[in-house]
Structure formats: C-alpha cells, structure tokens
Write an enzyme that holds these catalytic residues in place. Structure first.
Site, PDB file in Angstrom:
ATOM      1  N   HIS A  84      37.675  38.778  33.982  1.00 50.78           N
ATOM      2  CA  HIS A  84      38.976  39.217  34.609  1.00 50.78           C
ATOM      3  C   HIS A  84      39.181  38.853  36.178  1.00 50.78           C
ATOM      4  CE1 HIS A  84      37.406  43.505  35.647  1.00 50.78           C
ATOM      5  NE2 HIS A  84      38.355  44.315  35.282  1.00 50.78           N
ATOM      6  N   HIS A  86      39.753  40.544  38.897  1.00 48.00           N
ATOM      7  CA  HIS A  86      39.463  41.984  39.721  1.00 48.00           C
ATOM      8  C   HIS A  86      38.935  41.533  41.151  1.00 48.00           C
ATOM      9  CE1 HIS A  86      41.735  46.302  37.770  1.00 48.00           C
ATOM     10  NE2 HIS A  86      42.846  45.299  39.128  1.00 48.00           N
ATOM     11  N   ASP A  88      36.484  42.968  42.357  1.00 44.43           N
ATOM     12  CA  ASP A  88      35.101  43.403  42.277  1.00 44.43           C
ATOM     13  C   ASP A  88      34.652  43.330  40.629  1.00 44.43           C
ATOM     14  OD1 ASP A  88      37.048  44.957  40.498  1.00 44.43           O
ATOM     15  OD2 ASP A  88      35.608  46.058  39.384  1.00 44.43           O
ATOM     16  N   HIS A  89      35.011  42.508  40.579  1.00 44.18           N
ATOM     17  CA  HIS A  89      34.251  41.124  39.398  1.00 44.18           C
ATOM     18  C   HIS A  89      34.066  39.843  39.580  1.00 44.18           C
ATOM     19  CE1 HIS A  89      34.600  43.742  35.523  1.00 44.18           C
ATOM     20  NE2 HIS A  89      35.779  44.717  36.595  1.00 44.18           N
ATOM     21  N   HIS A 173      43.272  45.461  29.221  1.00 44.46           N
ATOM     22  CA  HIS A 173      42.464  45.646  30.437  1.00 44.46           C
ATOM     23  C   HIS A 173      44.195  45.977  31.271  1.00 44.46           C
ATOM     24  CE1 HIS A 173      40.456  47.077  33.690  1.00 44.46           C
ATOM     25  NE2 HIS A 173      40.901  45.756  35.026  1.00 44.46           N
ATOM     26  N   ASP A 196      36.477  45.471  32.007  1.00 39.00           N
ATOM     27  CA  ASP A 196      36.767  46.073  31.829  1.00 39.00           C
ATOM     28  C   ASP A 196      38.547  46.354  30.752  1.00 39.00           C
ATOM     29  OD1 ASP A 196      35.992  46.068  34.233  1.00 39.00           O
ATOM     30  OD2 ASP A 196      37.471  46.064  35.869  1.00 39.00           O
ATOM     31  N   HIS A 260      29.197  49.375  34.984  1.00 42.46           N
ATOM     32  CA  HIS A 260      31.693  49.850  35.430  1.00 42.46           C
ATOM     33  C   HIS A 260      31.203  51.855  35.360  1.00 42.46           C
ATOM     34  CE1 HIS A 260      35.464  49.010  37.363  1.00 42.46           C
ATOM     35  NE2 HIS A 260      35.290  47.508  36.907  1.00 42.46           N
TER      36      HIS A 260
HETATM   37 ZN   LIG Z   1      36.346  46.226  37.798  1.00 43.67          ZN
HETATM   38 ZN   LIG Z   2      39.536  45.278  36.091  1.00 41.35          ZN
END
Ligand SMILES: [Zn+2]
Ligand SMILES: [Zn+2]
Length: 309
Positions: A84, A86, A88-89, A173, A196, A260
């Site tokens: 996805h 986000h 942090d990915h 998510h 996630d 994670h």
């Molecule tokens: Zn994440």
């Molecule tokens: Zn996420």
C-alpha cells in the site's frame, strides 16, 4: 565406450539438483519497522529470492542500506511489489530506483502496486528531473534506463515467470484501500506476506498452507489505549496479539516471523510470550537482516553485515 551407468547417474544428478533448486527460496527481512525512526528497525521491506531472482516487497526507509548490508547492490533489485502507499512502505523507493540506475541496473525498475502507484512513480521522475539530467549529461548514464515501469494491480496473479507465481490479495487496512498482502509460490513452497492489516479472513485462506508467514503486529498497553483515541484508531487497522493468536491457530504455518513491530507501552518479549502461551507452533519476533531459508528445513540466520562493508 558406452557407459550407460554414468549417463543415468548424470541425468539423475541433474534432476536432483533441479528439484532441490526449485524447492528452495530465501527471505531477508530488510526492514521490520514502522513510521517510527529506529536504527534497529528500518522501514518496511522484505526481500524474497526465488528462481534466481530478487523480489522486493515494499521499499521503506533505508532499504538500500540494508541491501548493502546483505551484500546486494541496488541494481540487482529489478522488481518491487508495494502493499500500500503509506509512506513507511515507500520512502526508500526513490533511493533504490536512482542508486540502482547509477549502478547500471540492466532493466528498468518494475513496480507493482495499488492504484496511485502510477502517479507516485511519475512524480518521482519529476522530483528527480535535475539529478537525472546531470547524470545523463555528465556521467553518460542512459536516460531511458531511468524510467520506472509501474503496473497498478488488483487481486489475483500479478507475476508468473520462471516457476515463481506471485498473487496479491486484499487485506483490511481501512481507510487505506486497496491494501494488499502477497503470496509467493515457488515449487511446493509458499511464502505469505501480510503487509499492513487488521485480522482479515483472506489472510486465513492464504496463509493456511504457508511454509513461512511474515506478519505485522501491533500492541499497546491498556492504560495508553484508554487515554488516547488516536492510538485506538491506529491499533484498530493493525493486528493485535489476540488476533494474531486466532490467525495462527487457524492457519498453522510452518514458521512465522512478526514484522512491522508497532508497540506502545508494551515490550516485544511480553507480546511474543502472550502469543506463544496460546500457540505452540514456531513463531518469532522478526528483526532486520534476519535470513530465512525455505526448503525441506526452515533455517534462520542473522546476516553478518560487517562482512559486506
Ligand atoms: Zn506501515
Ligand atoms: Zn500502513
């Protein structure tokens, strides 16, 4: 002189080697962290090596550094799957792409991901326009090779080549939609990555016969949860230890590593102990540079990063 014995021996030997090769895959947890900056846990990134190719799932903060520590230069990664969008990915994607280009990646970087991936990639090209032109003009790098191929995916088979099949499946998510988990099949081997998600039935289906499950985890102390509404919302779209127990009891993968790792007011040991009290299968807390060999046996080693400095 005819030597049928040697001939047959050769054929059997080659078949055995092929079989063993086809049945072995490797996973390296490059980043087991979250948006929280941590020297121990970099942003989300998991490398799967199967059929002589690398497949990278998410490209979080520091992915290129962790690859280097694993002895893998960024040009060798040609295929990325995003769970996805986000930050942090994806926040290490630009570095992986550009540095891999400077290192003369042979083919274009291929990025599979949810809707929005195409826009992300096009805007990265814009953001790095100056760098691309400097390097093209001064260092003689090929501008065409700095393209990124983006493919927006839906649920189903997204990659099938060289004996490796990669399927995406929808996870939960919300409000982030779509968000995908991935299932990698190689010979008889099955690796499932959660991305996630909170507890979701699709994960039960996909992970049921898995050799290895790499799954996210989140937990917070009761006190903090009671006090903080935002924290309750954050934990609600991740997987709690209670949900993890239920998932593992239903699926029983051969080996599970948690990643994670998003904890508030609780520590890793207590979270793992809670899960292990209810589930007797193999489950560990994943860590950066954990290498998991997936063959007849499942092996776990920590990569010696100092060897590649
Ligand atoms: Zn994440
Ligand atoms: Zn996420």
């Amino acid at each position: 002189m005819e030597r049928p014995f040697l001939k047959w021996f050769g054929i059997v030997f080659i078949l055995t080697i092929n079989h063993a090769y086809a049945e072995y895959a490797e996973i390296i947890l490059l980043g087991t962290g979250t948006p929280r900056p941590s020297i121990e846990r970099f942003g989300s990134a998991t490398l799967v090596s199967a059929g002589g190719k690398y497949f990278l799932f998410d490209a979080g903060r520091g992915v290129t550094i962790r690859l280097q520590q694993a002895g893998i230069t960024p040009d060798l990664v040609e295929t990325v799957f995003l769970t996805h969008l986000h930050s942090d990915h994806i926040s290490g994607l630009d570095d992986l792409w550009i540095t891999g280009w400077v290192w003369q990646r042979e083919s274009l970087l291929q990025v599979y991901g949810p809707s929005g991936t195409d826009q992300l990639v096009r805007n990265l090209r814009k953001a790095y326009a100056a760098d691309i032109s400097y390097r093209t003009e001064n260092a003689g790098l090929d501008d065409d090779k700095a393209q990124i191929n983006a493919q927006e995916i839906s649920e189903g088979v997204v990659y099938k080549q060289g004996g490796v099949t990669i399927r995406s499946f929808l996870v939960d998510h919300k409000p982030v939609t779509p968000a995908f988990g991935y299932r990698i099949e190689f010979g008889d081997r099955v690796i499932v990555l959660s991305g996630d998600t909170t507890y979701v039935e699709s994960m039960v289906e996909q992970a049921r016969d898995a050799d290895v499950l790499i799954h996210e985890i989140a937990a917070a102390s009761k006190k903090l949860l009671q006090r903080n509404k935002r924290l309750r919302q954050v934990v609600a779209y991740h997987t709690t230890p209670e949900q993890m127990i239920s998932l593992l009891q239903k699926t029983r993968p051969r080996f599970t590593a948690l990643n994670h790792v998003l904890l508030f007011g609780v520590d890793e040991q207590s979270v793992l102990a809670k899960i292990k009290a209810e589930y007797q299968g193999e489950v560990v807390m994943g860590y950066d540079l954990m290498k998991i060999g997936v063959g007849n046996k499942i092996t776990v080693n920590k990569i010696n990063a100092a060897a590649y400095e």
